[in-house]
Motif scaffolding. Structure first.
Motif, PDB file in Angstrom:
ATOM      1  N   VAL A 109       0.838  -1.197   0.000  1.00  0.00           N
ATOM      2  CA  VAL A 109       0.000   0.000   0.000  1.00  0.00           C
ATOM      3  C   VAL A 109       0.877   1.252   0.000  1.00  0.00           C
ATOM      4  CG1 VAL A 109      -1.624   1.371   1.365  1.00  0.00           C
ATOM      5  CG2 VAL A 109      -1.988  -1.078   1.098  1.00  0.00           C
ATOM      6  N   VAL A 110       0.527   2.226  -0.832  1.00  0.00           N
ATOM      7  CA  VAL A 110       1.235   3.510  -0.902  1.00  0.00           C
ATOM      8  C   VAL A 110       0.420   4.546  -0.138  1.00  0.00           C
ATOM      9  CG1 VAL A 110       2.042   5.355  -2.425  1.00  0.00           C
ATOM     10  CG2 VAL A 110       2.320   2.945  -3.101  1.00  0.00           C
ATOM     11  N   LEU A 111       1.029   5.134   0.894  1.00  0.00           N
ATOM     12  CA  LEU A 111       0.331   6.092   1.747  1.00  0.00           C
ATOM     13  C   LEU A 111       0.904   7.501   1.665  1.00  0.00           C
ATOM     14  CD1 LEU A 111      -0.042   3.869   4.957  1.00  0.00           C
ATOM     15  CD2 LEU A 111      -1.799   4.373   3.231  1.00  0.00           C
ATOM     16  N   ASP A 112       1.928   7.713   0.839  1.00  0.00           N
ATOM     17  CA  ASP A 112       2.601   9.010   0.814  1.00  0.00           C
ATOM     18  C   ASP A 112       2.350   9.780  -0.479  1.00  0.00           C
ATOM     19  OD1 ASP A 112       4.082   7.400  -0.866  1.00  0.00           O
ATOM     20  OD2 ASP A 112       6.031   7.848   0.053  1.00  0.00           O
ATOM     21  N   GLU A 113       1.251   9.468  -1.193  1.00  0.00           N
ATOM     22  CA  GLU A 113       0.863  10.254  -2.362  1.00  0.00           C
ATOM     23  C   GLU A 113      -0.421  11.020  -2.036  1.00  0.00           C
ATOM     24  OE1 GLU A 113       0.552   8.154  -6.033  1.00  0.00           O
ATOM     25  OE2 GLU A 113       2.486   7.140  -5.794  1.00  0.00           O
ATOM     26  N   PRO A 114      -0.559  12.253  -2.530  1.00  0.00           N
ATOM     27  CA  PRO A 114      -1.744  13.040  -2.202  1.00  0.00           C
ATOM     28  C   PRO A 114      -2.991  12.609  -2.950  1.00  0.00           C
ATOM     29  CG  PRO A 114      -0.330  14.277  -3.680  1.00  0.00           C
ATOM     30  CD  PRO A 114       0.444  13.044  -3.294  1.00  0.00           C
ATOM     31  N   GLY A 115      -2.818  12.070  -4.157  1.00  0.00           N
ATOM     32  CA  GLY A 115      -3.971  11.742  -4.983  1.00  0.00           C
ATOM     33  C   GLY A 115      -4.383  12.916  -5.849  1.00  0.00           C
ATOM     34  N   PRO A 116      -5.318  12.698  -6.762  1.00  0.00           N
ATOM     35  CA  PRO A 116      -5.739  13.766  -7.681  1.00  0.00           C
ATOM     36  C   PRO A 116      -6.502  14.864  -6.944  1.00  0.00           C
ATOM     37  CG  PRO A 116      -7.155  11.854  -7.917  1.00  0.00           C
ATOM     38  CD  PRO A 116      -6.036  11.434  -7.015  1.00  0.00           C
ATOM     39  N   PRO A 117      -6.450  16.096  -7.456  1.00  0.00           N
ATOM     40  CA  PRO A 117      -7.209  17.186  -6.833  1.00  0.00           C
ATOM     41  C   PRO A 117      -8.711  16.943  -6.937  1.00  0.00           C
ATOM     42  CG  PRO A 117      -5.547  18.037  -8.357  1.00  0.00           C
ATOM     43  CD  PRO A 117      -5.649  16.569  -8.599  1.00  0.00           C
ATOM     44  N   PRO A 118      -9.468  17.263  -5.898  1.00  0.00           N
ATOM     45  CA  PRO A 118     -10.926  17.100  -5.964  1.00  0.00           C
ATOM     46  C   PRO A 118     -11.534  17.936  -7.097  1.00  0.00           C
ATOM     47  CG  PRO A 118     -10.216  17.470  -3.711  1.00  0.00           C
ATOM     48  CD  PRO A 118      -9.019  17.720  -4.580  1.00  0.00           C
ATOM     49  N   GLY A 119     -12.559  17.387  -7.716  1.00  0.00           N
ATOM     50  CA  GLY A 119     -13.260  18.108  -8.777  1.00  0.00           C
ATOM     51  C   GLY A 119     -12.584  18.057 -10.121  1.00  0.00           C
ATOM     52  N   THR A 120     -11.571  17.203 -10.269  1.00  0.00           N
ATOM     53  CA  THR A 120     -10.864  17.097 -11.546  1.00  0.00           C
ATOM     54  C   THR A 120     -10.875  15.660 -12.046  1.00  0.00           C
ATOM     55  OG1 THR A 120      -8.711  16.670 -10.527  1.00  0.00           O
ATOM     56  CG2 THR A 120      -9.326  18.965 -10.866  1.00  0.00           C
ATOM     57  N   GLY A 121     -10.821  15.490 -13.350  1.00  0.00           N
ATOM     58  CA  GLY A 121     -10.711  14.169 -13.939  1.00  0.00           C
ATOM     59  C   GLY A 121     -11.955  13.326 -13.745  1.00  0.00           C
ATOM     60  N   LEU A 122     -11.742  12.023 -13.663  1.00  0.00           N
ATOM     61  CA  LEU A 122     -12.825  11.067 -13.518  1.00  0.00           C
ATOM     62  C   LEU A 122     -12.794  10.413 -12.142  1.00  0.00           C
ATOM     63  CD1 LEU A 122     -12.647   9.284 -17.004  1.00  0.00           C
ATOM     64  CD2 LEU A 122     -14.137  11.177 -16.314  1.00  0.00           C
ATOM     65  N   VAL A 123     -13.959  10.085 -11.645  1.00  0.00           N
ATOM     66  CA  VAL A 123     -14.108   9.360 -10.383  1.00  0.00           C
ATOM     67  C   VAL A 123     -15.037   8.187 -10.646  1.00  0.00           C
ATOM     68  CG1 VAL A 123     -14.949   9.426  -8.016  1.00  0.00           C
ATOM     69  CG2 VAL A 123     -13.772  11.411  -8.965  1.00  0.00           C
ATOM     70  N   THR A 124     -14.644   7.008 -10.178  1.00  0.00           N
ATOM     71  CA  THR A 124     -15.440   5.813 -10.408  1.00  0.00           C
ATOM     72  C   THR A 124     -15.908   5.217  -9.098  1.00  0.00           C
ATOM     73  OG1 THR A 124     -14.281   5.297 -12.471  1.00  0.00           O
ATOM     74  CG2 THR A 124     -15.446   3.484 -11.386  1.00  0.00           C
ATOM     75  N   GLY A 125     -17.219   5.076  -8.958  1.00  0.00           N
ATOM     76  CA  GLY A 125     -17.788   4.396  -7.801  1.00  0.00           C
ATOM     77  C   GLY A 125     -17.961   2.918  -8.091  1.00  0.00           C
ATOM     78  N   VAL A 126     -17.614   2.072  -7.120  1.00  0.00           N
ATOM     79  CA  VAL A 126     -17.836   0.632  -7.259  1.00  0.00           C
ATOM     80  C   VAL A 126     -18.647   0.137  -6.078  1.00  0.00           C
ATOM     81  CG1 VAL A 126     -15.761   0.221  -8.643  1.00  0.00           C
ATOM     82  CG2 VAL A 126     -15.625   0.050  -6.162  1.00  0.00           C
ATOM     83  N   ASP A 127     -19.505  -0.836  -6.341  1.00  0.00           N
ATOM     84  CA  ASP A 127     -20.308  -1.443  -5.286  1.00  0.00           C
ATOM     85  C   ASP A 127     -20.723  -2.831  -5.746  1.00  0.00           C
ATOM     86  OD1 ASP A 127     -21.550  -1.680  -2.859  1.00  0.00           O
ATOM     87  OD2 ASP A 127     -23.137  -0.228  -3.249  1.00  0.00           O
ATOM     88  N   VAL A 128     -21.160  -3.660  -4.790  1.00  0.00           N
ATOM     89  CA  VAL A 128     -21.588  -5.025  -5.106  1.00  0.00           C
ATOM     90  C   VAL A 128     -22.920  -5.319  -4.455  1.00  0.00           C
ATOM     91  CG1 VAL A 128     -19.215  -5.849  -5.349  1.00  0.00           C
ATOM     92  CG2 VAL A 128     -20.393  -6.060  -3.156  1.00  0.00           C
ATOM     93  N   ALA A 129     -23.634  -6.277  -5.042  1.00  0.00           N
ATOM     94  CA  ALA A 129     -24.871  -6.797  -4.472  1.00  0.00           C
ATOM     95  C   ALA A 129     -24.826  -8.313  -4.577  1.00  0.00           C
ATOM     96  CB  ALA A 129     -26.083  -6.238  -5.211  1.00  0.00           C
TER      97      ALA A 129
END
Length: 226
Positions: A24-44
């Motif tokens: 696991v990588v914990l030292d990256e900030p990640g993309p800025p909010p409100g930019t690019g694409l965001v994907t939600g995943v869920d299961v049933a």
């Protein structure tokens, strides 16, 4: 395609968790909010038929408009064991993600990342296997304690383990409404994970990514088991 082997038993599953958690990588900030694409995943699930359906819904992070959505249907191949639920879900979630035409961007799970007894929930597991930035937004705090955050949208408080580690945050996404519980999965900071969650939860308690993925996988499960 990512090849997933189902563990033979609980001991093997825990050993896999230990191996993957170290990546696991914990030292990256990640993309800025409100930019690019965001994907939600869920299961049933339909446990009587041993069927699991996963949904992946890609949103434009700026507008929350749906860019693409897909589902995958699989068999439940691992028993229900608290703390090891990812092994029931990961193969089908990966199938849904891999069928997308768009890059998923940031992935939001309905579940946990660091806020997990072994510090490796679905969000961490999925992040390591895909290499994508992933965060978890859960409806309850699992086994961790927290002080209630303030009543205003955006107020938060630490989600704390017995050893004092902050494993996530209770985040108020709606004024006076029960908080959600945000934790880091892979390649994103906790501050940024909370900012993304707020950006995605403009009108409801849960992120729009989660709401849409939940509705889609439930609909697809009904169709698959009709």
């Amino acid at each position: 395609m990512t090849i997933i082997r189902t563990p033979a038993d609980e001991a093997e599953a825990r050993a896999v968790q230990d191996e993957l958690r170290a990546r696991v990588v914990l030292d990256e900030p990640g993309p800025p909010p409100g930019t690019g694409l965001v994907t939600g995943v869920d299961v049933a699930y339909d446990d009587e038929r041993d069927v699991v359906v996963a949904a992946a819904v890609v949103l434009d992070a700026a507008t929350l408009a749906v860019v693409e959505e897909t589902t995958a249907t699989g068999r439940v191949t691992f028993p229900y064991i608290p703390g090891l639920l990812a092994f029931r879900e990961i193969p089908t979630v990966l199938s849904a993600l891999e069928s997308l035409e768009n890059d998923p961007g940031l992935v939001v799970c309905d579940g946990y990342g660091r806020a997990h007894p072994r510090r490796f929930g679905l969000a961490g597991h999925l992040g390591v296997l895909t290499g994508l930035p992933v965060l978890g937004v859960a409806k309850n705090p699992f086994t961790f304690s927290y002080d209630p955050p303030g009543d205003r949208r955006g107020d938060s408080s630490p989600l704390v383990a017995d050893d004092g580690e902050e494993v996530g945050r209770a985040l108020r996404t709606r004024h006076g409404v029960k908080p959600v519980f945000v934790s880091v999965g892979h390649r994103i900071s906790l501050d940024n994970a909370c900012a993304h969650t707020l950006a995605l939860a403009r009108d409801f308690r849960l992120p729009e990514s989660t709401r849409r993925a939940d509705a889609l996988c439930r609909r697809a499960l009904r169709e698959a088991t009709a």
